[in-house]
Design a protein around this motif. Structure first.
Motif, PDB file in Angstrom:
ATOM      1  N   VAL A  34      -1.369 -77.415  39.269  1.00 28.56           N
ATOM      2  CA  VAL A  34      -2.393 -78.403  39.572  1.00 28.56           C
ATOM      3  C   VAL A  34      -3.722 -77.732  39.919  1.00 28.56           C
ATOM      4  O   VAL A  34      -4.785 -78.173  39.493  1.00 28.56           O
ATOM      5  N   MET A  35      -3.665 -76.638  40.669  1.00 31.30           N
ATOM      6  CA  MET A  35      -4.902 -75.977  41.090  1.00 31.30           C
ATOM      7  C   MET A  35      -5.351 -74.901  40.110  1.00 31.30           C
ATOM      8  O   MET A  35      -6.450 -74.380  40.238  1.00 31.30           O
ATOM      9  N   GLY A  36      -4.512 -74.535  39.159  1.00 30.12           N
ATOM     10  CA  GLY A  36      -4.920 -73.586  38.130  1.00 30.12           C
ATOM     11  C   GLY A  36      -4.656 -72.130  38.447  1.00 30.12           C
ATOM     12  O   GLY A  36      -5.265 -71.247  37.851  1.00 30.12           O
ATOM     13  N   MET A  37      -3.733 -71.841  39.353  1.00 33.37           N
ATOM     14  CA  MET A  37      -3.440 -70.450  39.682  1.00 33.37           C
ATOM     15  C   MET A  37      -2.378 -69.864  38.746  1.00 33.37           C
ATOM     16  O   MET A  37      -1.850 -68.789  39.006  1.00 33.37           O
ATOM     17  N   ASP A  38      -2.069 -70.559  37.660  1.00 34.84           N
ATOM     18  CA  ASP A  38      -1.069 -70.035  36.738  1.00 34.84           C
ATOM     19  C   ASP A  38      -1.562 -68.776  36.041  1.00 34.84           C
ATOM     20  O   ASP A  38      -0.768 -67.937  35.635  1.00 34.84           O
ATOM     21  N   ILE A  39      -2.872 -68.640  35.907  1.00 34.03           N
ATOM     22  CA  ILE A  39      -3.449 -67.424  35.331  1.00 34.03           C
ATOM     23  C   ILE A  39      -4.479 -66.887  36.305  1.00 34.03           C
ATOM     24  O   ILE A  39      -5.473 -67.557  36.596  1.00 34.03           O
ATOM     25  N   LEU A  40      -4.238 -65.696  36.814  1.00 32.20           N
ATOM     26  CA  LEU A  40      -5.208 -65.062  37.704  1.00 32.20           C
ATOM     27  C   LEU A  40      -6.224 -64.313  36.858  1.00 32.20           C
ATOM     28  O   LEU A  40      -5.882 -63.674  35.876  1.00 32.20           O
ATOM     29  N   ARG A  41      -7.478 -64.388  37.239  1.00 32.61           N
ATOM     30  CA  ARG A  41      -8.539 -63.794  36.444  1.00 32.61           C
ATOM     31  C   ARG A  41      -8.966 -62.414  36.927  1.00 32.61           C
ATOM     32  O   ARG A  41      -9.608 -61.675  36.194  1.00 32.61           O
ATOM     33  N   ALA A  42      -8.638 -62.073  38.145  1.00 32.90           N
ATOM     34  CA  ALA A  42      -9.034 -60.776  38.698  1.00 32.90           C
ATOM     35  C   ALA A  42      -8.242 -59.653  38.023  1.00 32.90           C
ATOM     36  O   ALA A  42      -7.160 -59.875  37.474  1.00 32.90           O
ATOM     37  N   LYS A  43      -8.791 -58.454  38.071  1.00 30.58           N
ATOM     38  CA  LYS A  43      -8.153 -57.295  37.429  1.00 30.58           C
ATOM     39  C   LYS A  43      -7.542 -56.331  38.431  1.00 30.58           C
ATOM     40  O   LYS A  43      -6.473 -55.794  38.210  1.00 30.58           O
ATOM     41  N   SER A  44      -8.223 -56.090  39.542  1.00 28.09           N
ATOM     42  CA  SER A  44      -7.720 -55.102  40.508  1.00 28.09           C
ATOM     43  C   SER A  44      -6.786 -55.779  41.502  1.00 28.09           C
ATOM     44  O   SER A  44      -6.913 -56.972  41.792  1.00 28.09           O
ATOM     45  N   PRO A  45      -5.839 -55.021  42.054  1.00 23.15           N
ATOM     46  CA  PRO A  45      -4.920 -55.593  43.049  1.00 23.15           C
ATOM     47  C   PRO A  45      -5.657 -56.191  44.252  1.00 23.15           C
ATOM     48  O   PRO A  45      -5.277 -57.242  44.752  1.00 23.15           O
ATOM     49  N   LEU A  86      -6.295 -84.109  45.341  1.00 25.54           N
ATOM     50  CA  LEU A  86      -7.234 -83.126  44.824  1.00 25.54           C
ATOM     51  C   LEU A  86      -8.248 -83.791  43.894  1.00 25.54           C
ATOM     52  O   LEU A  86      -9.453 -83.526  43.977  1.00 25.54           O
ATOM     53  N   GLN A  87      -7.787 -84.667  43.026  1.00 26.28           N
ATOM     54  CA  GLN A  87      -8.699 -85.362  42.114  1.00 26.28           C
ATOM     55  C   GLN A  87      -9.689 -86.245  42.870  1.00 26.28           C
ATOM     56  O   GLN A  87     -10.885 -86.277  42.536  1.00 26.28           O
ATOM     57  N   LEU A  88      -9.223 -86.942  43.894  1.00 26.85           N
ATOM     58  CA  LEU A  88     -10.125 -87.766  44.696  1.00 26.85           C
ATOM     59  C   LEU A  88     -11.155 -86.905  45.430  1.00 26.85           C
ATOM     60  O   LEU A  88     -12.341 -87.245  45.469  1.00 26.85           O
ATOM     61  N   PHE A  89     -10.696 -85.806  46.000  1.00 25.97           N
ATOM     62  CA  PHE A  89     -11.627 -84.923  46.705  1.00 25.97           C
ATOM     63  C   PHE A  89     -12.700 -84.408  45.755  1.00 25.97           C
ATOM     64  O   PHE A  89     -13.885 -84.396  46.087  1.00 25.97           O
ATOM     65  N   LEU A  90     -12.300 -84.001  44.556  1.00 22.17           N
ATOM     66  CA  LEU A  90     -13.277 -83.515  43.582  1.00 22.17           C
ATOM     67  C   LEU A  90     -14.228 -84.631  43.146  1.00 22.17           C
ATOM     68  O   LEU A  90     -15.416 -84.385  42.903  1.00 22.17           O
ATOM     69  N   HIS A 110     -14.014 -93.500  53.564  1.00 22.84           N
ATOM     70  CA  HIS A 110     -13.597 -94.010  52.251  1.00 22.84           C
ATOM     71  C   HIS A 110     -12.654 -93.022  51.562  1.00 22.84           C
ATOM     72  O   HIS A 110     -11.660 -93.428  50.948  1.00 22.84           O
ATOM     73  N   LEU A 111     -12.981 -91.731  51.651  1.00 21.67           N
ATOM     74  CA  LEU A 111     -12.118 -90.717  51.045  1.00 21.67           C
ATOM     75  C   LEU A 111     -10.737 -90.724  51.687  1.00 21.67           C
ATOM     76  O   LEU A 111      -9.723 -90.746  50.987  1.00 21.67           O
ATOM     77  N   LEU A 112     -10.678 -90.735  53.012  1.00 24.27           N
ATOM     78  CA  LEU A 112      -9.385 -90.730  53.704  1.00 24.27           C
ATOM     79  C   LEU A 112      -8.590 -91.994  53.387  1.00 24.27           C
ATOM     80  O   LEU A 112      -7.368 -91.933  53.180  1.00 24.27           O
TER      81      LEU A 112
END
Length: 161
Positions: A34-45, A86-90, A110-112
């Motif tokens: 859901v948050m998109g952490m399936d692929i990490l973009r960083a290279k160094s540990p 998450l979608q509502l917050f965005l 309203h958000l809550l």
């Protein structure tokens, strides 16, 4: 399980442990898919550690929003949808940047309230296939910097012409 004494642990205790373990798996899926952490973009540990830490921070902030919304709606936070929250917050994000005072309080309220209505449906006995519907693109992976790939295409085109 690592529980060695079958007499000291009831089936209900095992069921509770299993449900807690299942919730951890659902939480990890929320972070990755859901948050998109399936692929990490960083290279160094070091940067990967930072990237994971930011995802976990964002996850905890969304969960905190869910807890506040659930308390206001007299619900259990786990009964609310993480993805919908998450979608509502965005969706509310642009309105939350600038306002101050009563307008900011109204927007937060309203958000809550909206998050408090995002209840997960109870789906006992649900069975879903473990397969993806969308097919992957059959393109080669870009394994060199983009400028080199472009140069190679231009060079091959000029050689061919």
């Amino acid at each position: 399980t690592t529980l060695a004494d079958a007499q000291s642990v009831s089936p209900r205790d095992l069921d509770t442990l299993y449900r807690q373990r299942w919730q951890v798996a659902v939480d990890l899926r929320s972070i990755k898919a859901v948050m998109g952490m399936d692929i990490l973009r960083a290279k160094s540990p070091h940067m990967i550690d930072k990237e994971v830490a930011v995802y976990l921070l964002a996850y905890n902030l969304v969960r905190g929003l869910m807890v506040r919304a659930a308390a206001g709606a007299n619900r259990i936070a786990r009964a609310l949808s993480f993805k919908a929250t998450l979608q509502l917050f965005l969706a509310f994000q642009t309105q939350l940047h600038r306002p101050v005072g009563k307008r900011a309080d109204l927007i937060r309220t309203h958000l809550l309230n909206a998050v408090g209505t995002m209840i997960l449906s109870i789906r006992p006995g649900r069975v879903e296939p473990r397969a993806i519907k969308r097919r992957p693109n059959n393109h080669a992976l870009l394994t060199v910097p983009r400028y080199r790939a472009r140069a190679a295409i231009i060079h091959a085109h000029r050689s061919y012409a």
